[in-house]
Design a protein around this motif. Structure first.
Motif, mmCIF file in Angstrom:
data_model
loop_
_atom_site.group_PDB
_atom_site.id
_atom_site.type_symbol
_atom_site.label_atom_id
_atom_site.label_comp_id
_atom_site.label_asym_id
_atom_site.label_seq_id
_atom_site.Cartn_x
_atom_site.Cartn_y
_atom_site.Cartn_z
ATOM 1 N N LEU A 258 -35.692 17.474 10.217
ATOM 2 C CA LEU A 258 -35.326 18.896 10.166
ATOM 3 C C LEU A 258 -35.409 19.423 8.745
ATOM 4 C CD1 LEU A 258 -32.505 18.793 12.800
ATOM 5 C CD2 LEU A 258 -34.521 20.229 12.896
ATOM 6 N N ASP A 259 -34.979 18.615 7.774
ATOM 7 C CA ASP A 259 -35.082 19.058 6.383
ATOM 8 C C ASP A 259 -36.535 19.211 5.966
ATOM 9 O OD1 ASP A 259 -32.437 19.376 5.783
ATOM 10 O OD2 ASP A 259 -32.138 17.291 5.172
ATOM 11 N N GLU A 260 -37.359 18.294 6.446
ATOM 12 C CA GLU A 260 -38.784 18.386 6.106
ATOM 13 C C GLU A 260 -39.404 19.633 6.706
ATOM 14 O OE1 GLU A 260 -41.099 14.977 7.102
ATOM 15 O OE2 GLU A 260 -40.109 13.780 5.568
ATOM 16 N N ALA A 261 -39.002 19.951 7.931
ATOM 17 C CA ALA A 261 -39.538 21.155 8.569
ATOM 18 C C ALA A 261 -39.187 22.376 7.723
ATOM 19 C CB ALA A 261 -38.992 21.292 9.981
ATOM 20 N N LEU A 262 -37.987 22.369 7.191
ATOM 21 C CA LEU A 262 -37.557 23.478 6.344
ATOM 22 C C LEU A 262 -38.401 23.530 5.068
ATOM 23 C CD1 LEU A 262 -35.387 25.494 6.912
ATOM 24 C CD2 LEU A 262 -33.775 24.106 5.621
ATOM 25 N N GLU A 263 -38.622 22.366 4.462
ATOM 26 C CA GLU A 263 -39.488 22.304 3.285
ATOM 27 C C GLU A 263 -40.860 22.884 3.625
ATOM 28 O OE1 GLU A 263 -39.327 21.264 0.021
ATOM 29 O OE2 GLU A 263 -37.167 21.200 0.334
ATOM 30 N N SER A 264 -41.358 22.511 4.822
ATOM 31 C CA SER A 264 -42.684 22.980 5.211
ATOM 32 C C SER A 264 -42.724 24.496 5.312
ATOM 33 C CB SER A 264 -43.103 22.366 6.543
ATOM 34 O OG SER A 264 -43.146 20.973 6.429
ATOM 35 N N VAL A 265 -41.635 25.086 5.806
ATOM 36 C CA VAL A 265 -41.589 26.551 5.870
ATOM 37 C C VAL A 265 -41.763 27.119 4.473
ATOM 38 C CG1 VAL A 265 -40.139 28.533 6.382
ATOM 39 C CG2 VAL A 265 -40.141 26.583 7.920
ATOM 40 N N TYR A 266 -41.039 26.541 3.498
ATOM 41 C CA TYR A 266 -41.154 27.052 2.127
ATOM 42 C C TYR A 266 -42.567 26.839 1.583
ATOM 43 C CZ TYR A 266 -36.077 26.817 2.501
ATOM 44 O OH TYR A 266 -34.795 26.965 2.922
ATOM 45 N N MET A 267 -43.167 25.698 1.965
ATOM 46 C CA MET A 267 -44.511 25.412 1.455
ATOM 47 C C MET A 267 -45.526 26.396 2.009
ATOM 48 S SD MET A 267 -44.273 21.348 1.787
ATOM 49 C CE MET A 267 -45.839 20.809 1.205
ATOM 50 N N VAL A 268 -45.419 26.688 3.313
ATOM 51 C CA VAL A 268 -46.361 27.648 3.901
ATOM 52 C C VAL A 268 -46.197 28.994 3.220
ATOM 53 C CG1 VAL A 268 -47.002 28.875 5.993
ATOM 54 C CG2 VAL A 268 -46.403 26.464 6.117
ATOM 55 N N ARG A 269 -44.926 29.353 2.982
ATOM 56 C CA ARG A 269 -44.670 30.644 2.347
ATOM 57 C C ARG A 269 -45.278 30.678 0.950
ATOM 58 N NH1 ARG A 269 -38.802 31.699 2.846
ATOM 59 N NH2 ARG A 269 -39.335 32.279 4.978
ATOM 60 N N TYR A 270 -45.046 29.609 0.189
ATOM 61 C CA TYR A 270 -45.588 29.550 -1.172
ATOM 62 C C TYR A 270 -47.115 29.632 -1.128
ATOM 63 C CZ TYR A 270 -46.525 27.870 -5.885
ATOM 64 O OH TYR A 270 -46.974 27.753 -7.164
ATOM 65 N N ALA A 271 -47.714 28.859 -0.222
ATOM 66 C CA ALA A 271 -49.176 28.823 -0.160
ATOM 67 C C ALA A 271 -49.743 30.193 0.185
ATOM 68 C CB ALA A 271 -49.619 27.792 0.871
ATOM 69 N N LEU A 272 -49.066 30.893 1.107
ATOM 70 C CA LEU A 272 -49.578 32.214 1.486
ATOM 71 C C LEU A 272 -49.441 33.204 0.347
ATOM 72 C CD1 LEU A 272 -48.275 32.517 5.126
ATOM 73 C CD2 LEU A 272 -50.649 32.583 4.407
ATOM 74 N N GLU A 273 -48.337 33.084 -0.397
ATOM 75 C CA GLU A 273 -48.127 34.040 -1.487
ATOM 76 C C GLU A 273 -49.036 33.755 -2.676
ATOM 77 O OE1 GLU A 273 -43.946 33.679 -1.912
ATOM 78 O OE2 GLU A 273 -43.521 35.193 -0.377
ATOM 79 N N HIS A 274 -49.465 32.510 -2.806
ATOM 80 C CA HIS A 274 -50.310 32.150 -3.948
ATOM 81 C C HIS A 274 -51.732 31.802 -3.519
ATOM 82 C CE1 HIS A 274 -46.196 31.604 -5.376
ATOM 83 N NE2 HIS A 274 -46.659 31.827 -6.583
ATOM 84 N N LEU A 275 -52.156 32.344 -2.400
ATOM 85 C CA LEU A 275 -53.481 32.040 -1.883
ATOM 86 C C LEU A 275 -54.561 32.406 -2.910
ATOM 87 C CD1 LEU A 275 -54.219 30.912 0.880
ATOM 88 C CD2 LEU A 275 -54.588 33.241 1.669
#
Ligand code: SF4
Lengths: 386, 139
Positions: A258-275
């Protein structure tokens, strides 16, 4: 004392995949578990030798429907190394976004199944409902809910435009909120704690000794994650934490997910914002690879995924060997059942996140050597090299 | 005759005969609240003896083929089979492998085919509805 044998599976209402555990009991206590597999063996490695490099992208992603993107990543990045092709940064980011979305939905589905296994049906239903949001996002980006099929040699097949990016960012908020909620449920709920805490404890040194991988390994406190240790795609540029817990029981493994899933949410967000800008879709696709041999690895939702690709030149691979994480975890992890009660067996199995389709494919090797029979766990763990 | 018996609440049994999981998670997704067929009484049966419709996914490996046959025989009549996904229809990407028989209809009679790799949950539910129409419900 008499020992009773109970078969669990291969057709089982909770696990949607065919595997059979032969559980040997002394009263309520488990004295041993044999894993019977082979129901799902499809001969993928052999098939790949007669198909072209490009067609194989779709074959390897179909080893496993849940971790299909990461299978593609491992295969494609290996072949790209052979061909000397470098994907543009934007393509790497899009691949990473897809892999992380996949991790979110994979971790959600196994937590949901865990809830179902312990009889917490409403939680299962709720998690499956919220998982649909993630599936929707995958469909939005890749055009398909399950098999993203977004990889191609030298890039990705579809780009992300601003509209898609904004929708994904918006919907991720809800995903984040729900995962936080479920994390709290798993952490605090009395029933869940009763069933999961201290079930199937794996100690730090055991996790290493039996070469377990993924959240199962990290749930025992070992900090190992291919994304951090040997970054591929865009992982070197996206900040994230490697989650570990020290308890080593089924509960710890679920919380790591569950913690990893949360990390993944942040990673997707970061990747989209810094595409990064620039092209993502290649104009020409290479179809032949020069002779050579490469190793390629990636972190699947269930742990380290490893590809060994040999080319003798031309249109087809000469040999592709795939080593999937679940096989390791299920087969080598059987010591964790010993001493547990019968009712704990499904809980422990689920906490390994068994992905049978991956596992079965690994058995290819076994069968091609003519060992077509019930594969006993002891034999398998004894010659771990297969 | 048969149609009357499964008319109200057909129960399903799902058997993975060597799928990649893609179809399986979509079958699972089709049965959960987002689509919620349970409001129509469609749900997974706990064992084949309670089931009316068998949902087959996967390329039917040689090892699973005998199990598939046995499960089918254990179901009470009237019984129907739905093949979900390219694999269950013809072997899909795994067609031609030494270890698959490529297609559920090589082992058991199939009444409805749902194409896709994997089919969307809507398509799977549509397959069930079409099967019910075909066997005479309200048709
Ligand atoms: S049809 Fe496609 S998604 Fe379904 S089991 Fe076969 S490969 Fe997987």
């Amino acid at each position: 004392m008499s020992v009773i044998e109970i078969p669990v599976g291969p057709q089982h209402p909770a696990l949607h995949e065919p595997i059979m555990l032969r559980v040997r009991l002394d009263g309520e206590e488990v004295v041993g578990v044999d894993v019977v597999t082979g129901y799902n063996h499809r001969g993928v490695e052999k098939l790949s030798e007669s198909r072209s490099w490009v067609r194989n992208i779709y074959l390897f992603s179909r080893i496993c429907g849940i971790c299909n993107t990461v299978h593609q990543q491992a295969y494609v990045q290996g072949v790209e190394k052979l061909m000397g092709v470098e994907p543009p940064p934007r393509a790497n980011y899009i691949r990473t976004i897809m892999m992380e979305l996949e991790r979110i939905h994979s971790h959600m589905i196994i937590c949901a199944i865990m809830a179902e296994v312990i009889g917490f049906d409403s939680l299962f239903m709720l998690m499956m409902r919220d998982r649909e949001v993630v599936m929707g996002l995958k469909e939005l980006i890749a055009g398909n809910r399950v098999h993203a099929d977004i990889h191609i040699f030298g890039g990705v097949k579809r780009d992300i435009d601003d509209k898609i990016r904004d929708t994904v960012l918006r919907k991720l908020e809800r995903v984040e909120e729900r995962i936080k909620y479920y994390r709290r449920v798993f952490e605090e709920d009395f029933t869940i704690r009763k069933r999961l805490v201290d079930a199937g404890v794996i100690k730090y040194h055991e996790a290493i000794e039996y070469s377990l991988v993924g959240p199962t390994l990290r749930g025992s406190g070992v900090k190992s994650d291919v994304r951090a240790d040997d970054p591929y795609a865009a992982y070197a540029e996206i900040p994230f934490n490697v989650i570990t817990r020290d308890e080593g029981d089924s509960w710890a493994r679920m919380l790591v997910r569950l913690d990893e899933a949360l990390e993944s949410v942040y990673m997707v967000r970061y990747a989209l914002e810094h595409l990064p800008g620039g092209p993502a879709v290649p104009k020409n696709i290479k179809r032949a690879a020069p002779p050579g041999e490469v190793f390629s690895r990636a972190e699947a939702p269930r742990g380290e995924l490893f590809y060994h690709i040999i080319s003798k030149g031309g249109q087809n691979p000469y040999r592709v060997k795939v080593r999937t994480p679940s096989f390791n975890n299920i087969v080598n992890g059987v010591f964790a059942y010993r001493g547990a009660r019968l009712a704990d067996v499904p809980v422990i199995l689920t906490s390994f996140d068994p992905c049978i389709s991956c596992t079965e494919r690994v058995l290819v090797v076994d069968e091609s050597r003519g060992v077509k029979r019930y594969v006993r766990l002891k034999e398998l763990s004894r010659n771990q090299g297969w | 005759m048969g149609e009357k018996l499964i008319r109200y609440s057909p129960w399903l049994i799902h058997f993975n005969t060597g799928a990649c999981n893609g179809c399986d998670i979509e079958v699972l997704a089709a049965l959960t609240p987002f689509f919620d067929p349970e409001r129509m009484g469609v749900k997974l049966a706990p064992n084949p003896r309670h089931a009316d419709i068998m949902v087959v996914t996967g390329a039917v490996t040689k090892k699973a083929a005998s199990r598939l046959k046995r499960l089918y025989e254990q179901m009470p009549s009237p019984k129907y089979v739905i093949a979900v996904g390219a694999c269950a229809i013809s072997g899909g990407v795994f067609a031609g492998s030494y270890s698959t028989v490529s297609g559920a209809d090589k082992v058991v009679p199939v009444d409805m085919y749902v194409p896709g790799c994997p089919p969307k949950p809507e398509a799977i539910l549509d397959g069930i509805v079409k099967l019910l129409l075909k066997v005479g419900r309200g048709g």
